[in-house]
Design a protein around this motif. Structure first.
Motif, short mmCIF file in Angstrom:
data_model
loop_
_atom_site.label_atom_id
_atom_site.label_comp_id
_atom_site.label_asym_id
_atom_site.label_seq_id
_atom_site.Cartn_x
_atom_site.Cartn_y
_atom_site.Cartn_z
N HIS A 77 0.75 -1.22 -0.13
CA HIS A 77 -0.11 0.04 -0.14
C HIS A 77 0.78 1.23 0.05
CE1 HIS A 77 -2.58 -3.36 1.42
NE2 HIS A 77 -3.39 -2.57 1.15
N SER A 191 -10.09 -5.49 -2.86
CA SER A 191 -9.63 -4.85 -3.99
C SER A 191 -9.98 -5.66 -5.17
CB SER A 191 -8.30 -3.94 -3.97
OG SER A 191 -7.36 -4.94 -3.83
N SER A 239 -2.39 -16.28 -8.15
CA SER A 239 -3.15 -15.17 -7.45
C SER A 239 -3.99 -16.03 -6.23
CB SER A 239 -4.03 -14.39 -8.47
OG SER A 239 -4.56 -13.20 -7.49
O1 TXA Z 1 -8.46 -4.54 -0.49
C1 TXA Z 1 -7.50 -5.36 -0.19
O2 TXA Z 1 -6.73 -5.66 -1.51
C2 TXA Z 1 -7.05 -5.64 1.13
C3 TXA Z 1 -6.67 -4.48 1.97
C4 TXA Z 1 -6.13 -4.77 3.24
O3 TXA Z 1 -5.99 -3.65 1.15
N1 TXA Z 1 -5.97 -6.58 0.96
C5 TXA Z 1 -6.19 -8.07 0.67
O4 TXA Z 1 -5.02 -8.74 0.82
O5 TXA Z 1 -7.31 -8.58 0.17
P1 TXA Z 1 -4.84 -10.30 0.79
O6 TXA Z 1 -3.60 -10.72 1.15
O7 TXA Z 1 -6.20 -11.04 1.61
O8 TXA Z 1 -5.26 -10.75 -0.69
C6 TXA Z 1 -3.99 -10.36 -1.69
C7 TXA Z 1 -4.20 -11.16 -2.71
C8 TXA Z 1 -3.56 -12.41 -3.01
O9 TXA Z 1 -4.02 -13.63 -2.31
C9 TXA Z 1 -3.46 -12.50 -4.31
O10 TXA Z 1 -4.56 -13.16 -4.87
C10 TXA Z 1 -3.35 -10.95 -4.92
O11 TXA Z 1 -3.76 -10.33 -3.89
N2 TXA Z 1 -2.11 -10.58 -5.03
C11 TXA Z 1 -1.15 -9.90 -4.30
N3 TXA Z 1 -0.01 -9.78 -4.88
C12 TXA Z 1 -0.07 -10.41 -6.02
C13 TXA Z 1 0.92 -10.51 -7.17
N4 TXA Z 1 2.16 -10.20 -7.26
N5 TXA Z 1 0.48 -11.30 -8.23
C14 TXA Z 1 -0.66 -11.81 -8.12
N6 TXA Z 1 -1.61 -11.64 -7.32
C15 TXA Z 1 -1.16 -10.93 -6.37
#
Ligand code: TXA
Ligand code: MG
Length: 348
Positions: A77, A191, A239
C-alpha cells in the motif's frame, strides 16, 4: 462467544473519530511500524494487517500472525504515485490510466517488482501488487512512517475478511499490540486485482471496480476477461485469492433461489438442519414464517450489498449458525465480485 483473551491484555484499540484521536493514532501506529511491528489498520475495502513493506523481517511477522502460506503474495500500500512507481520497475500506460481513474481506491495493480521489495512480499515472484487506498488513515500513516505498507486482510488465513475493528479483535486480537478503529469499511470486499505485467491486461481477483469500468478506463487496450472461478485456473498460485476455498465462514454456506416462502421451506427441509440453526441473507424475496434463526435483509444494490455481506457472515458465525443460506445474486457486472466471494465461501 468471546475468543480467548489470554495474551490480549496488551492489546489497545485506538479510536480515530476526533482529529486529536486520529493524529495520536497515526503517531502511535507509525512508531510501531518503524520498529518493525505489525499494526491492524482500517482501509476502505477491508481491515489490513500492516508491516513495513521494505523489511522482510517485519513482513515475515504477517505470515506468522495470519498462518498465511508463504506462497501467497501480499499487497503493498502506497500514498501516492511516486511511492507506487518506486516499488516497480515498469510503469506502463495502462497503469497511468487505471491509477488516474481509480486511485486512491479499491484497485491493486500487479507490475514487475523493484529490488527494494523483499521476496517474501511477493512470495518469491517477480511481480508486486500495489494499491493506493483511499481511507484517510492509511494515507496519513504511510506518510508518517515514510515507507509503503505490506498488508493482507487482517484475519487468520482463510477466514472472512474483517470490515470493522471488532472483527479484527476476534480473529487476531491475541497476536496484536494495536488495532486502529477507523469505522466500518466503506467498500466491504477486497480490492480488484489486475495484472498489468503480461501481454494482455487481466483481472486476477474481481472487486467492486468491475470489468466494464476497467475497460472504459483503458480505451483500445486488450483485456483477458474471465469470471475467474479459480478452481479451473491453470495457475492456481499466481493469485491465491483465486483459490476456490477462501474467505470462508465457519458455517456451511449455500446459495439458493426461491420464488416464495413455500418453495424455500421445501429446500430447507431437505437439508435436515434445525430451522433455528439456519440463517438467511436475502435482498429481494423476503420469506416469512419459516422460523429460521435469523433473517437478514440487505439492500438490493451491489455496492450496499458488498458493504454489508462480510459483517452478516461474521454475525451468523457469532450466533452459531450451522447453515447460511444466501439468496442467489443478479447476473450482471456489478455483482461478479460478490458472487465470486460467495462461491468461495460456499466451497468445502
Ligand atoms: O482490498 C484489499 O486488497 C485488502 C486491503 C487490506 O488492502 N487486502 C487484501 O489482501 O485483500 P490479501 O492478502 O487478503 O489478498 C492479496 C491477494 C493475494 O491472495 C493475491 O490473490 C493477490 O492479492 N496478489 C497480491 N500480490 C500479487 C502478485 N504479485 N501477483 C498476483 N496476485 C497478487
Ligand atoms: Mg485475505
Amino acid at each position: 462467544m468471546d475468543s480467548p483473551r489470554s495474551s490480549s491484555s496488551q492489546l489497545i484499540v485506538l479510536q480515530t473519530h476526533t482529529p486529536t484521536l486520529f493524529k495520536a493514532a497515526v503517531t502511535q501506529a507509525a512508531v510501531l511500524l518503524r520498529a518493525g511491528e505489525l499494526v491492524a489498520l482500517p482501509t476502505e475495502t477491508v481491515y489490513g494487517l500492516a508491516a513495513n513493506a521494505l523489511s522482510s523481517e517485519a513482513v515475515s511477522k504477517i505470515f506468522q500472525a495470519k498462518g498465511r502460506p508463504e506462497t501467497n503474495p501480499i499487497i503493498v500500500h502506497v500514498n501516492g504515485l511516486d511511492m507506487a512507481k518506486a516499488c516497480v520497475t515498469v510503469w506502463p500506460e495502462s497503469a497511468t490510466l487505471l491509477a488516474r481513474a481509480f486511485w486512491p481506491g479499491p484497485l491493486t495493480l500487479v507490475l514487475p517488482k523493484a529490488n527494494c521489495i523483499p521476496n517474501n512480499v511477493t512470495a518469491g515472484g517477480k511481480t508486486v501488487g500495489i494499491r493506493w487506498p483511499s481511507h484517510p488513515f492509511m494515507h496519513e500513516v504511510i506518510g508518517e512512517a515514510g515507507f509503503p505498507l505490506a498488508a493482507p486482510s487482517a484475519n487468520r488465513s482463510n477466514e472472512i475478511s474483517p470490515t470493522n475493528a471488532e472483527h479484527v479483535r476476534k480473529s487476531l486480537g491475541d497476536k496484536l499490540l494495536i488495532i486502529v478503529d477507523g469505522g466500518q469499511s466503506q467498500v466491504g470486499i477486497e480490492s480488484t486485482v489486475v495484472d498489468l505485467s503480461g501481454p494482455r491486461l487481466r483481472v486476477l481477483r474481481p472487486g467492486i471496480i468491475h470489468a466494464a469500468a476497467l475497460q472504459a478506463a483503458t480505451p483500445g487496450m486488450e483485456w483477458e476477461m474471465g469470471r475467474g472461478a479459480g478452481a479451473d485456473s491453470t495457475e492456481p498460485l499466481r493469485s491465491p485469492g483465486r483459490l476456490l476455498r477462501h474467505y470462508s465462514p465457519k458455517a456451511r454456506l449455500v446459495i439458493l433461489n426461491w420464488k416464495n416462502s413455500h418453495e424455500l421451506s421445501l429446500q430447507l427441509n431437505s437439508t435436515g438442519i434445525n430451522r433455528q440453526k439456519i440463517h438467511l441473507i436475502v435482498y429481494s424475496h423476503v420469506p416469512g414464517g419459516l422460523n429460521c434463526g435469523r433473517v437478514s435483509v440487505i439492500p438490493h444494490d451491489a455496492e450496499a450489498f458488498a458493504r454489508a455481506i462480510y459483517a452478516e457472515l461474521h454475525q451468523c458465525d457469532e450466533e452459531g449458525a450451522e447453515l447460511i443460506v444466501v439468496e442467489a445474486l443478479p447476473d450482471s457486472d456489478e455483482w461478479v465480485a460478490i458472487g465470486d466471494r460467495l462461491i468461495r465461501a460456499s466451497a468445502r
